[in-house]
Design an enzyme around this catalytic site. Structure first.
Site, short mmCIF file in Angstrom:
data_model
loop_
_atom_site.label_atom_id
_atom_site.label_comp_id
_atom_site.label_asym_id
_atom_site.label_seq_id
_atom_site.Cartn_x
_atom_site.Cartn_y
_atom_site.Cartn_z
N GLU A 197 49.34 37.91 36.90
CA GLU A 197 50.26 38.70 37.70
C GLU A 197 51.15 39.58 36.81
OE1 GLU A 197 50.00 38.70 40.84
OE2 GLU A 197 49.48 36.73 41.64
N ASN A 255 48.75 44.68 43.15
CA ASN A 255 49.79 44.79 42.14
C ASN A 255 49.21 44.93 40.73
OD1 ASN A 255 48.87 42.22 41.65
ND2 ASN A 255 50.81 41.18 42.06
N ASP A 302 38.95 32.18 37.79
CA ASP A 302 40.12 31.42 38.24
C ASP A 302 39.76 30.41 39.32
OD1 ASP A 302 39.65 33.32 40.30
OD2 ASP A 302 41.18 34.65 39.48
N HIS A 332 46.90 42.90 39.40
CA HIS A 332 46.48 41.67 38.73
C HIS A 332 44.98 41.63 38.55
CE1 HIS A 332 46.12 39.69 42.90
NE2 HIS A 332 44.94 39.47 42.35
#
Length: 243
Positions: free
Chosen positions: A143, A136, A67, A138
């Site tokens: 996400e 979380n 990313d 990810h």
């Protein structure tokens, strides 16, 4: 899924580096998918050390990164391009032309994401994909959502991800709100996946991701469906898991 329990972050880093090193030794022209963040830094340092000692040769590998922040140029010291050059590529002697990272300065998201997917396909796909994991769940910047995204795409970062990343910036306001990231399908297409996790603050999400239901609300849970996953995690991160 193979889970390797390690004593601490340093032990996790050495063992994660060992998995990557084995891949490079067995296939010197490997296509490596790499990750940023604080978790893989120790593994990158170990790989650099082995390379400088003459135990590893990175001259034939190619790399693709998970990313990049949208809106940051490659010379920005908070860009992931800059991070990878500083923390791994330069030390390992990997030339820029053998690396590829989404171009955060490209304003046309559709064009850049299509270019990146095409580049990965043209290279023959990823042999080993290194992943960290967010609080979380990810992976990359995929996400929690209602569905698993497939290819490289532009994502709006959640408040929790912005909060976790603000320590790298002068203020929270400076943290980009979007990023380009490989999709879940691209990650799952890698022939081998290596997940590195450290710290008690990751214990809950490690349990949910690898021992809970497969759901896009915990993106990393999809890795339960991959045929060749190695999780290298320290005792703190695995404290909720009975192995």
């Amino acid at each position: 899924m193979k889970i390797i329990r390690t004593k601490d972050y340093e032990d996790m880093s050495r063992k994660a580096a060992g998995v990557i090193a084995a891949q490079v030794v067995l296939k010197p022209d490997s296509i490596l998918g790499l990750a940023t963040g604080s978790t893989p830094i120790g593994a990158y340092k170990q790989l650099i050390a082995w390379g400088r000692a003459g135990d590893l040769d990175f001259s034939e590998i190619r790399t693709f990164n998970l990313d990049e922040y949208r809106g940051l140029t490659r010379d920005n010291d908070q860009s992931y391009f800059y991070f990878m050059r500083h923390n791994f590529m330069d030390g390992a002697g990997i030339p820029v032309e053998r690396t590829d990272i989404p171009d955060g300065s490209e304003p046309d998201a559709e064009r850049e994401c299509a270019r990146y997917d095409a580049a990965i396909r043209a290279a023959g796909g990823i042999d080993l994909q290194l992943l960290g994991m967010g609080h979380n769940g990810h992976i990359g910047f995929n996400e929690p959502a209602d569905e698993f995204p497939k290819g490289t795409h532009c994502v709006d970062l959640t408040a929790s991800t912005i909060e976790a990343n603000k320590r790298f910036f002068a203020s929270e306001a400076d943290v980009p709100r979007q990023a380009y990231t490989m999709g879940i399908q691209t990650i799952m297409s890698a022939r081998k996946v290596l997940v590195a996790v450290s710290g008690e603050d990751k214990a809950d999400i490690v349990y949910k991701a690898f021992f809970g239901p497969v759901t896009p609300l915990v993106p990393a849970s999809i890795l339960q469906m991959h045929p060749d996953v190695i999780v290298v995690a320290d005792e703190a991160a695995l404290s909720r898991c009975k192995l």
